[in-house]
Motif scaffolding. Structure first.
Motif, PDB file in Angstrom:
ATOM      1  N   MET A   3     -17.835  54.168 -37.363  1.00  0.00           N
ATOM      2  CA  MET A   3     -17.393  55.480 -36.864  1.00  0.00           C
ATOM      3  C   MET A   3     -15.871  55.519 -36.744  1.00  0.00           C
ATOM      4  SD  MET A   3     -20.273  56.161 -33.905  1.00  0.00           S
ATOM      5  CE  MET A   3     -19.282  57.373 -33.062  1.00  0.00           C
ATOM      6  N   GLU A   4     -15.309  54.458 -36.197  1.00  0.00           N
ATOM      7  CA  GLU A   4     -13.856  54.390 -36.018  1.00  0.00           C
ATOM      8  C   GLU A   4     -13.154  54.437 -37.360  1.00  0.00           C
ATOM      9  OE1 GLU A   4      -9.930  52.826 -35.756  1.00  0.00           O
ATOM     10  OE2 GLU A   4     -11.557  51.682 -36.651  1.00  0.00           O
TER      11      GLU A   4
ATOM     12  N   LEU B  67     -19.465  55.797 -26.766  1.00  0.00           N
ATOM     13  CA  LEU B  67     -20.303  54.648 -27.078  1.00  0.00           C
ATOM     14  C   LEU B  67     -19.803  53.418 -26.326  1.00  0.00           C
ATOM     15  CD1 LEU B  67     -22.677  53.481 -28.702  1.00  0.00           C
ATOM     16  CD2 LEU B  67     -21.096  53.145 -30.608  1.00  0.00           C
ATOM     17  N   CYS B  68     -18.501  53.203 -26.320  1.00  0.00           N
ATOM     18  CA  CYS B  68     -17.925  52.062 -25.599  1.00  0.00           C
ATOM     19  C   CYS B  68     -18.183  52.184 -24.105  1.00  0.00           C
ATOM     20  CB  CYS B  68     -16.424  51.956 -25.864  1.00  0.00           C
ATOM     21  SG  CYS B  68     -16.016  51.492 -27.547  1.00  0.00           S
TER      22      CYS B  68
ATOM     23  N   ALA C 158     -20.054  51.524 -34.159  1.00  0.00           N
ATOM     24  CA  ALA C 158     -18.751  51.875 -33.581  1.00  0.00           C
ATOM     25  C   ALA C 158     -17.627  51.601 -34.566  1.00  0.00           C
ATOM     26  CB  ALA C 158     -18.521  51.094 -32.283  1.00  0.00           C
TER      27      ALA C 158
ATOM     28  N   ILE D 118     -15.137  56.852 -30.622  1.00  0.00           N
ATOM     29  CA  ILE D 118     -16.160  55.902 -30.182  1.00  0.00           C
ATOM     30  C   ILE D 118     -16.077  55.659 -28.676  1.00  0.00           C
ATOM     31  CG2 ILE D 118     -16.387  54.770 -32.417  1.00  0.00           C
ATOM     32  CD1 ILE D 118     -14.537  52.560 -31.339  1.00  0.00           C
TER      33      ILE D 118
END
Length: 173
Positions: A143-144, A153-154, A140, A150
């Motif tokens: 990716m951020e 995912l979160c 994450a 993200i």
């Protein structure tokens, strides 16, 4: 005598860790407790790795000195450790790479080390939910940093029952 020193080291380590995570304590006092733990543990590598790892976290959270934190994580990594401990320390090193905007090649190598440790851990019969949480947290953040969303995912992690990592995922989101 050695057992009493190790027991004392564990007490100092636990006190410092509690003070660091619960806050409200003088940073010099916390650092001194960790240094006493290091002194008491002597050459017990597994115990030393935990102190070095938490001192690295202390230097990030309390002293806001990522370079010094990275040095402690690297010391911890030099000791003979379990795969799970290597994975955790490699994760912390990757986080330092990201915070310091280190060269992409260095992050790539440290990420490789993390994934190598991760693969060894998840290949065991007695895995826990933590391994995948650590992997996903690192993913994450990377990716951020690359400008990717993200959110999904979160949300995936927050949709599960509340666990140790829920506040972290909520904070990231």
């Amino acid at each position: 005598e050695i057992n009493r020193l190790v027991d004392a080291g564990e007490v100092y380590f636990n006190i410092a860790t509690e003070m660091m995570f619960y806050g409200g304590y003088d940073e010099v006092l916390i650092e001194n407790q960790y240094k006493k733990a290091l002194d008491r543990f002597g050459h017990n590598s597994l115990k030393l790795s935990y102190v070095y790892n938490n001192m690295g976290i202390f230097y990030i959270l309390v002293k806001e000195n990522v370079e010094e934190a990275l040095a402690y994580f690297q010391k911890a990594k030099l000791l003979g450790l379990s795969d799970f401990t290597y994975m955790t320390i490699n994760l912390n090193i990757c986080m330092c790479d990201l915070l310091l905007d280190n060269e992409p090649q260095l992050l790539s190598q440290d990420y490789y080390n993390f994934m190598n440790s991760y693969e060894r851990v998840v290949a065991r019969k007695n895995t826990t939910a933590y391994e995948n949480q650590y992997r996903d947290l690192l993913e994450a953040i990377i990716m951020e940093r690359h400008g990717k969303s993200i959110t999904e995912l979160c949300k995936k992690h927050l949709s599960k029952s509340k666990d140790f990592f829920s506040p972290i995922w909520k904070d990231i989101l």
